[in-house]
Design a protein around this motif. Structure first.
Motif, PDB file in Angstrom:
ATOM      1  N   UNK A   1     -48.901  27.920 -63.269  1.00 36.75           N
ATOM      2  CA  UNK A   1     -49.611  27.910 -61.991  1.00 36.75           C
ATOM      3  C   UNK A   1     -50.974  27.265 -62.099  1.00 36.75           C
ATOM      4  N   UNK A   2     -51.752  27.703 -63.083  1.00 33.72           N
ATOM      5  CA  UNK A   2     -53.100  27.150 -63.239  1.00 33.72           C
ATOM      6  C   UNK A   2     -53.065  25.718 -63.769  1.00 33.72           C
ATOM      7  N   UNK A   3     -52.051  25.420 -64.618  1.00 32.38           N
ATOM      8  CA  UNK A   3     -51.936  24.026 -65.096  1.00 32.38           C
ATOM      9  C   UNK A   3     -51.738  23.072 -63.931  1.00 32.38           C
ATOM     10  N   UNK A   4     -50.958  23.538 -62.952  1.00 31.80           N
ATOM     11  CA  UNK A   4     -50.720  22.700 -61.786  1.00 31.80           C
ATOM     12  C   UNK A   4     -52.022  22.468 -61.025  1.00 31.80           C
ATOM     13  N   UNK A   5     -52.972  23.390 -61.174  1.00 28.92           N
ATOM     14  CA  UNK A   5     -54.272  23.240 -60.518  1.00 28.92           C
ATOM     15  C   UNK A   5     -55.289  22.633 -61.484  1.00 28.92           C
TER      16      UNK A   5
ATOM     17  N   UNK B   1     -34.216  29.571 -67.844  1.00 27.46           N
ATOM     18  CA  UNK B   1     -33.825  28.472 -66.963  1.00 27.46           C
ATOM     19  C   UNK B   1     -34.634  27.211 -67.283  1.00 27.46           C
ATOM     20  N   UNK B   2     -34.003  26.092 -67.081  1.00 22.98           N
ATOM     21  CA  UNK B   2     -34.615  24.802 -67.421  1.00 22.98           C
ATOM     22  C   UNK B   2     -35.863  24.528 -66.591  1.00 22.98           C
ATOM     23  N   UNK B   3     -35.987  25.226 -65.469  1.00 20.83           N
ATOM     24  CA  UNK B   3     -37.153  25.023 -64.612  1.00 20.83           C
ATOM     25  C   UNK B   3     -38.422  25.614 -65.209  1.00 20.83           C
ATOM     26  N   UNK B   4     -38.293  26.260 -66.354  1.00 20.47           N
ATOM     27  CA  UNK B   4     -39.452  26.871 -67.012  1.00 20.47           C
ATOM     28  C   UNK B   4     -39.762  26.159 -68.330  1.00 20.47           C
ATOM     29  N   UNK B   5     -40.123  24.870 -68.279  1.00 24.87           N
ATOM     30  CA  UNK B   5     -40.301  24.121 -69.536  1.00 24.87           C
ATOM     31  C   UNK B   5     -41.399  24.683 -70.429  1.00 24.87           C
ATOM     32  N   UNK B   6     -42.469  25.176 -69.816  1.00 24.96           N
ATOM     33  CA  UNK B   6     -43.575  25.688 -70.627  1.00 24.96           C
ATOM     34  C   UNK B   6     -43.155  26.971 -71.361  1.00 24.96           C
ATOM     35  N   UNK B   7     -42.396  27.808 -70.660  1.00 22.13           N
ATOM     36  CA  UNK B   7     -41.912  29.039 -71.288  1.00 22.13           C
ATOM     37  C   UNK B   7     -41.010  28.692 -72.472  1.00 22.13           C
ATOM     38  N   UNK B   8     -40.145  27.688 -72.289  1.00 22.31           N
ATOM     39  CA  UNK B   8     -39.235  27.293 -73.362  1.00 22.31           C
ATOM     40  C   UNK B   8     -40.030  26.786 -74.567  1.00 22.31           C
ATOM     41  N   UNK B   9     -41.019  25.929 -74.263  1.00 22.88           N
ATOM     42  CA  UNK B   9     -41.830  25.343 -75.327  1.00 22.88           C
ATOM     43  C   UNK B   9     -42.580  26.432 -76.099  1.00 22.88           C
ATOM     44  N   UNK B  10     -43.125  27.392 -75.389  1.00 18.17           N
ATOM     45  CA  UNK B  10     -43.886  28.443 -76.069  1.00 18.17           C
ATOM     46  C   UNK B  10     -42.971  29.389 -76.840  1.00 18.17           C
TER      47      UNK B  10
END
Lengths: 238, 540
Positions: free
Chosen positions: B29-33, B238-247
């Protein structure tokens, strides 16, 4: 192996452990309507026609996959179930393009038979008139997806009995459809052995032999059971 | 590695940390901002002002107040800055040595923060999710050590049972009972699955947990594995969570390096490995049987239960499947004890729950609250109410839940109270609606969602949701009749009673709950001429 005793529609029934309610009922001469169920292939419990009530269980359970347990009291034909079954058939008729009068399976169609059985004289839901594809590229057979009810019997006979796995389901929800090969025209799917089991398995006129016209579709349903028995029980004669 | 070494890593890390820590949110959320630029500028300012000896800038996970991001928080003074722009960021560092900070200073004593009780989110916003050492420094992996060396698997299961923890994915099944079932199943091969396929519209609790504190989830999984006798776990994200996957990937690598994952964990005889599986975008894969099919590489279609996964799950082996938030509670329960956990919440709903507070509300974001808190406290005090308006309804449980009218806001938030009034706890989505919202449109929105996400396997869900959607469409276009309303309700009950999986079973809930609490809104859409059941053009 032990035997379970249960009650189906006030009739006491004994069934071997591991048998389903559907099998137990059939043995006892009690008819439970089915649509996606096909003897000899795996069960998917998708059509919801065989849902039954079991006393003390809040949920309706599909008879085709629910195993018998000791002392359960099963009801297969309550007014509620009759209403739900009728609605399932109504939903199916509204969902596809089912026009009996010009269909190869007219008079020999499981969907039509069930509509008569559940007393569906009309559907209270508006027809969707979907635009679906027809594939007649195969030299012997054709598939008219307008008549498909997505029971996946073709997928299962092809994968489990013939071992060719030509058919599968693509997309999801109302857009789901039976796909051949890697979304190729049927004639280009090299895995297809042209055995015709999908024609025999299809409950409606969706998969048919070319050259058959209105009300001419015949099925050799016993062939599927024969093949399974031959394989599993080594019974080689028909 | 033994306990003393684990503690040593923690101590070393604590010593290395500077006396002033500037936490900058780096969640999605904050990254998007633009929070990554904010963080860069903060770090540069520390360099330029020569404060590196006592100040450090740390990228952290979600602080919760997502509607006011990017957020920057400074410890130990606990100063919060909201909506920080990269240009204004350096002034925050300047303020540490006497200057004036330009960004808006938030109030960390606001009920939005003060009324929270953080168990799952206790470290989020304080630790760098990409460094295992920070997690160890706040006591991480000590519960796992305790479990492996001081408790038998049966003791772990009974501790979780005693805590009263229930599934946080929405169903609310007692976690301890599920663990006990899997533990008691015979078989050499068992699996643990972490369900991170969060898909309810407006819900992002699990994403935040995975992005902000991945090790907490990993620790919970390993403990679960030990308790039920599994040596292999899968996290389904889910693939829509790339940052979660990466972390998560980074966290798994780091844990392996320290011997906390893999073979002989903490040099005990216990092995446990964790793999990540990525969902391809189908909502229905959050349903446990469909999720298992998907991990097996098949089409993500639900299959009938029983057999339940605890009996026959992944590759027909006994499988424990828990939601992200459920597993994130485990390490703390072991650390603080089941009695402590059971002292929080209501009689049948223990602990805390994270909600994603969204919609027509002043304070948007994630909150973790003790069970039993009233909906009014959440919406009016923590959420600050509806800007320039009044609350009409609160939707909980996403497309499976229902709309709770404003008159029922005093209801306590727990599993039983919510389901009694026709909604459900769900995974934690909470959408606030104001007086201008049409409840029939809301019902249609959720029905559209279910129609599009139905897998198409069973008839009631595939064809029923299509008909329900078009009935609502007809009603919204003022073409409906009284008979249509009855048909709508009849079909809702049919889809609910006959569908194969949870998606179809709960899909009619938004319609049923709005029909129950806002019947006048449906009636207003039915043309007067048709009250006797005839359509307008049909009457002569």
């Amino acid at each position: 192996m032990s035997v379970k005793t249960l009650t189906i529609n006030n009739t006491p029934v004994a069934a071997e452990e591991g048998k389903t309610i559907l099998e137990a009922a059939k043995e006892a001469g009690i008819h439970i309507p089915t649509l996606c169920f096909l003897e000899g292939v795996s069960t998917v419990a998708a059509c919801r026609m065989c849902l039954v009530e079991i006393e003390g269980i809040n949920k309706l359970l599909p008879a085709c996959v629910t195993q018998v347990t000791e002392a359960i009291v099963v009801h297969t034909n309550t007014p509620k179930l009759q209403e739900y079954r009728r609605m399932v058939i109504e939903l199916l008729f509204a969902e596809g393009n089912h026009v009996c009068s010009i269909c190869v399976a007219n008079g020999n169609c499981e969907l039509q038979n069930l509509a008569i059985e559940v007393g569906m004289d009309h559907t209270r839901f508006p027809y969707r008139f979907p635009k679906r594809s027809v594939d007649v590229s195969h030299p012997q057979f054709g598939i008219d997806r307008n008549r498909c009810i997505l029971c996946t019997r073709c997928v299962r006979v092809c994968g489990e009995i013939e071992g060719a796995h030509v058919w599968d389901v693509a997309q999801r929800g109302a857009d789901a459809y039976i796909v051949s090969g890697l979304s190729q025209p049927w004639s280009e799917v090299e895995a297809c052995t042209s055995c015709g089991k999908c024609v025999d398995a299809c409950p409606t006129g969706a998969i048919f032999r070319k050259g058959t016209t209105t009300a001419e579709k015949q099925r050799d349903r016993a062939k599927l059971q024969f093949l399974v028995d031959a394989r599993e029980k080594h019974e080689w004669t028909r | 590695m033994d306990l003393s070494e684990l503690l040593k890593i923690g101590d070393r890390e604590k010593k290395q940390q500077k006396s002033i820590r500037v936490h900058c949110c780096t969640s999605t959320g904050c990254q998007a901002a633009n929070s990554l630029s904010v963080k860069n500028n903060l770090a540069n300012a520390v360099q330029e002002l020569g404060l590196s000896d006592r100040v450090e800038v740390v990228g952290v996970g979600c602080m919760g107040f997502c509607g006011r991001g990017p957020l920057v928080q400074i410890d130990p003074e606990d100063i919060l800055y909201e909506v920080v722009t990269p240009e204004e960021a350096p002034s925050i560092i300047d303020a540490l040595s006497g200057g004036v900070a330009k960004p808006i200073q938030g109030n960390s004593q606001h009920p939005f923060f003060a009324r929270q009780m953080r168990i799952v989110r206790q470290h989020t916003g304080k630790v760098d999710p990409e460094r295992i050492e920070e997690y160890i420094a706040v006591g991480g992996y000590q519960s796992l050590y305790k479990v492996l060396y001081e408790m038998t698997p049966a003791e772990v299961v009974s501790e979780i049972s005693k805590s009263g923890l229930r599934g946080r994915g929405g169903g609310g099944y007692p976690t301890g009972l599920k663990w006990a079932t899997v533990a008691k199943m015979p078989g050499d091969q068992k699996y643990v699955i972490c369900n991170g396929d969060e898909g309810d519209p407006g819900a992002f609790m699990d994403r935040s947990v995975l992005e902000s504190d991945p090790h907490l989830v990993l620790e919970g999984m390993v403990i679960a594995g030990y308790a039920v006798g599994a040596n292999h776990g899968y996290i389904y994200v889910r693939a829509e969570y790339p940052l979660a996957i990466q972390r998560l990937q980074k966290a798994i690598q780091q844990a392996k390096k320290y011997g906390i994952l893999g073979s002989q964990i903490f040099e005990s005889p216990f092995d446990f490995k964790i793999d990540i599986r990525i969902g391809a975008g189908a909502f229905v894969c959050g349903e446990e049987t469909a999720l298992i099919q998907s991990i097996e590489g098949k089409r993500g279609n639900p299959v009938p239960r029983p057999p339940y996964p605890a009996e026959s799950g992944l590759w027909k082996c006994p499988t424990l499947i828990n939601n992200v938030e459920t597993l994130a509670n485990v390490a703390t329960i072991i650390h603080q004890g089941a009695d402590w956990y059971a002292s929080i919440g209501t009689e049948n709903s223990k602990g805390t729950k994270i909600f994603a507070l969204t919609g027509k509300i002043r304070n948007n974001g994630l909150i973790e609250v003790p069970m039993g808190i009233s909906l009014r406290e959440i919406v009016e005090e923590m959420g600050g109410g509806v800007p320039d308006g009044e609350v009409k309804a609160v939707q909980t449980g996403g497309p499976s839940g229902g709309c709770i009218p404003a008159s029922m806001l005093d209801i306590p938030v727990d599993y039983d109270s919510l389901s009694k009034i026709g909604s459900m706890m769900g995974s934690g989505g909470m959408v606030v609606m104001d007086r201008a919202t049409s409840m029939v449109e809301v019902a249609q929105f959720y029905m559209q969602f279910c129609r599009e996400e139905s897998c198409g396997k069973c008839v009631p869900c595939r064809a029923g949701t299509v008909q329900l959607y078009s009935l609502l469409d007809k009603i919204l276009n003022k073409q409906g009749t009284q008979a249509d309303l009855e048909k709508l309700e009849t079909l809702c009950h049919m889809v609910k009673k006959t569908s194969l999986c949870g998606l179809g079973i709960s899909a009619p809930n938004p319609i049923l709950s709005t029909l129950r609490y806002f019947p006048e809104e449906y009636q207003e859409l039915i043309p007067a001429e048709s009250l006797n059941g005839k359509v307008r053009h049909g009457s002569s």
